[in-house]
Design an enzyme around this catalytic site. Sequence first.
Site, mmCIF file in Angstrom:
data_model
loop_
_atom_site.group_PDB
_atom_site.id
_atom_site.type_symbol
_atom_site.label_atom_id
_atom_site.label_comp_id
_atom_site.label_asym_id
_atom_site.label_seq_id
_atom_site.Cartn_x
_atom_site.Cartn_y
_atom_site.Cartn_z
ATOM 1 N N ALA A 155 0.836 -1.204 0.000
ATOM 2 C CA ALA A 155 0.000 0.000 0.000
ATOM 3 C C ALA A 155 0.871 1.254 0.000
ATOM 4 C CB ALA A 155 -0.936 0.002 1.206
ATOM 5 N N TYR A 156 1.910 1.251 0.813
ATOM 6 C CA TYR A 156 2.817 2.398 0.892
ATOM 7 C C TYR A 156 3.507 2.620 -0.454
ATOM 8 C CZ TYR A 156 6.479 5.482 2.681
ATOM 9 O OH TYR A 156 7.333 6.543 2.892
#
Length: 190
Positions: free
Chosen positions: A91-92
């Site tokens: 996600a990052y």
Amino acid sequence: MSDREAIKRNVKDVLTSSRVDILLNAAGLQRRFPVVELSYEAYDDVLQTNLAAVFAMCREVGTYWLAQKQKGVIINVASLAAMQGGVNMSAYAASKGGVLQLTKALSNEWAGRGIRVNCVSPGYIATDINKDVRTKPENKANFDFLTSRIPMGKWGDPDDFKGVAVFMASDASAYMSGENIVIDGGYMAR
């Protein structure tokens, strides 16, 4: 940064009471999980804080500058993860990759109208977002491995990229827009 309406209200309040010439977007949220364990809610939280909020800040301030025919500088903070992905940080990495591409897209739209948009991508910087990686005994092997990959042999400090931000905000970079500068102790050179 997770509330779009609050962003709009806060930006409006600031722009009515102050002149803004530089916008620096440096929000960051991390959820370290293998993809199969990463909840949709956690994924959404990371994307909202790291990418959607950056879009909202750029949109609100940029719209104001364009309406006022005011020049401005936007500096977005992405990450080394925008270019190399990392492990257990999908996600990052996705959000910071989005910040990098958003920077280029906004530059394409606004550079000719007096708004320069650039990006800085820090590498492994000792901040709260990665404190567990640096301090928990169970992460020592991973920390040592990551550190060994950095040619300078150490993690950076947040002050290590302030010079780049000052450069990007100044007239010294007046002909630069849509660019990304990596500050990583040489990590990407490997």
